[in-house]
Scaffold this motif. Structure first.
Motif, mmCIF file in Angstrom:
data_model
loop_
_atom_site.group_PDB
_atom_site.id
_atom_site.type_symbol
_atom_site.label_atom_id
_atom_site.label_comp_id
_atom_site.label_asym_id
_atom_site.label_seq_id
_atom_site.Cartn_x
_atom_site.Cartn_y
_atom_site.Cartn_z
ATOM 1 N N SER A 29 111.431 32.453 49.610
ATOM 2 C CA SER A 29 110.089 32.717 50.202
ATOM 3 C C SER A 29 109.255 33.505 49.042
ATOM 4 N N LEU A 30 109.876 34.390 48.426
ATOM 5 C CA LEU A 30 109.230 35.121 47.380
ATOM 6 C C LEU A 30 108.625 34.041 46.286
ATOM 7 N N ALA A 31 109.520 33.216 45.808
ATOM 8 C CA ALA A 31 108.912 32.311 44.835
ATOM 9 C C ALA A 31 108.152 31.065 45.262
ATOM 10 N N THR A 32 107.958 30.836 46.733
ATOM 11 C CA THR A 32 107.172 29.869 47.070
ATOM 12 C C THR A 32 106.078 30.117 47.932
ATOM 13 N N GLY A 33 106.054 31.540 48.666
ATOM 14 C CA GLY A 33 105.166 32.130 49.625
ATOM 15 C C GLY A 33 105.538 31.358 51.026
ATOM 16 N N LEU A 34 106.383 30.790 51.308
ATOM 17 C CA LEU A 34 106.799 30.329 52.573
ATOM 18 C C LEU A 34 107.040 31.267 53.572
ATOM 19 N N ALA A 118 109.744 43.727 55.884
ATOM 20 C CA ALA A 118 110.240 42.605 56.668
ATOM 21 C C ALA A 118 109.875 41.330 56.017
ATOM 22 N N PRO A 119 110.690 40.184 56.126
ATOM 23 C CA PRO A 119 110.651 39.278 55.492
ATOM 24 C C PRO A 119 109.040 38.741 55.209
ATOM 25 N N HIS A 120 108.234 38.981 56.111
ATOM 26 C CA HIS A 120 106.535 38.408 55.906
ATOM 27 C C HIS A 120 106.110 39.328 54.628
ATOM 28 N N SER A 121 106.603 40.665 54.226
ATOM 29 C CA SER A 121 106.490 41.402 52.976
ATOM 30 C C SER A 121 106.632 40.296 51.883
ATOM 31 N N LEU A 122 107.596 39.799 51.653
ATOM 32 C CA LEU A 122 107.756 38.701 50.866
ATOM 33 C C LEU A 122 106.536 37.657 50.420
ATOM 34 N N ARG A 123 105.871 37.239 51.573
ATOM 35 C CA ARG A 123 104.482 36.521 51.350
ATOM 36 C C ARG A 123 103.481 37.140 50.986
ATOM 37 N N LYS A 124 103.474 38.452 51.129
ATOM 38 C CA LYS A 124 102.442 39.300 50.672
ATOM 39 C C LYS A 124 102.642 39.458 49.215
ATOM 40 N N ILE A 125 103.841 39.737 48.627
ATOM 41 C CA ILE A 125 104.203 40.110 47.321
ATOM 42 C C ILE A 125 103.570 38.746 46.582
ATOM 43 N N PHE A 126 104.150 37.570 46.936
ATOM 44 C CA PHE A 126 103.859 36.337 46.368
ATOM 45 C C PHE A 126 102.177 36.233 46.325
ATOM 46 N N ALA A 127 101.504 36.645 47.430
ATOM 47 C CA ALA A 127 100.157 36.522 47.315
ATOM 48 C C ALA A 127 99.217 37.285 46.221
ATOM 49 N N GLU A 129 100.763 38.390 43.451
ATOM 50 C CA GLU A 129 101.201 37.958 42.123
ATOM 51 C C GLU A 129 100.263 36.679 41.852
ATOM 52 N N GLU A 130 100.109 35.680 42.775
ATOM 53 C CA GLU A 130 99.256 34.841 42.639
ATOM 54 C C GLU A 130 97.954 34.849 42.177
ATOM 55 N N PHE A 131 97.344 36.011 43.066
ATOM 56 C CA PHE A 131 95.830 36.312 43.068
ATOM 57 C C PHE A 131 95.759 36.844 41.668
ATOM 58 N N GLU A 132 96.910 37.636 41.026
ATOM 59 C CA GLU A 132 96.601 38.224 39.737
ATOM 60 C C GLU A 132 96.714 37.164 38.584
ATOM 61 N N LYS A 133 97.747 36.196 38.821
ATOM 62 C CA LYS A 133 97.944 35.200 37.911
ATOM 63 C C LYS A 133 96.766 34.185 37.697
ATOM 64 N N CYS A 134 95.995 34.086 38.699
ATOM 65 C CA CYS A 134 95.007 33.080 38.681
ATOM 66 C C CYS A 134 93.686 33.650 38.502
ATOM 67 N N LYS A 139 90.279 31.201 46.664
ATOM 68 C CA LYS A 139 90.577 29.887 47.060
ATOM 69 C C LYS A 139 91.919 29.298 46.712
ATOM 70 N N LYS A 140 92.435 29.556 45.505
ATOM 71 C CA LYS A 140 93.327 28.992 44.887
ATOM 72 C C LYS A 140 94.678 29.703 45.922
ATOM 73 N N VAL A 141 94.785 31.014 46.223
ATOM 74 C CA VAL A 141 95.741 31.600 46.839
ATOM 75 C C VAL A 141 95.474 31.097 48.340
#
Length: 170
Positions: A29-34, A118-127, A129-134, A139-141
């Motif tokens: 989940s952390l690696a894919t944002g699923l 909770a598991p949904h916290s992982l999706r927020k971490i992913f978001a 990280e991706e926001f900072e990376k791009c 729009k990409k996130v």
């Protein structure tokens, strides 16, 4: 109550305390944002390929997934006949999101964390990280998370800033 964002370093420590299969599901989940339910519903046949398409349970939308090689290898080592994360009582069903949720809550409590992890916290971490990376390309996130609403994506992608602001006000 909404789930909180936590720094990835803190989450890595929490993940270390989880049961092995729950930890692997959270790492995916952390690696894919699923969402965690979509991770738990991954089929063995799909994971044999490193790149595959899934249909998200919540939205019904399709999503292309590229699983990092190390996670794919670990999935193949523990997968069942039908699902990567088989149910406790029946191999024809997948593990429940509640099982991962309870394990994560137990470990977070053992660490003395006051945040709602909770598991949904992982999706927020992913978001975040991706926001900072791009470089702040919302729009990409939004596309990566498969969100319809740019406003919801913004809440996810900037959840670290929202968290800092809440803590600053205390």
């Amino acid at each position: 109550m909404r789930t909180n964002w936590v720094p990835k370093g803190e989450m890595i420590h929490i993940l270390a305390g989880l049961q092995a299969e729950n930890r692997l599901a959270c790492e995916i989940s952390l690696a894919t944002g699923l969402r965690i339910n979509d991770v738990l519903a991954l089929k063995t046949i799909n994971v044999k390929k490193q790149r595959f398409t899934i249909r998200e349970e919540k939205t019904g939308k399709t999503r292309f997934i590229r699983l990092p090689a190390d996670l794919q290898k670990r999935c193949l080592m523990c997968c069942g006949q039908h699902y990567v994360f088989e149910g406790r009582l029946n191999g024809r069903t997948h593990r429940t999101r509640q099982a991962v949720f309870k394990d994560l809550k137990k470990v977070a409590a053992a660490f003395g964390l006051k945040k709602n992890i909770a598991p949904h916290s992982l999706r927020k971490i992913f978001a975040v990280e991706e926001f900072e990376k791009c470089g702040g390309n919302l729009k990409k996130v939004q596309k990566l998370l498969n969100h319809d609403s740019e406003a919801v994506t913004m809440l996810y992608a900037m959840s670290n800033l929202i968290d800092k602001r809440k803590n600053f006000k205390k």
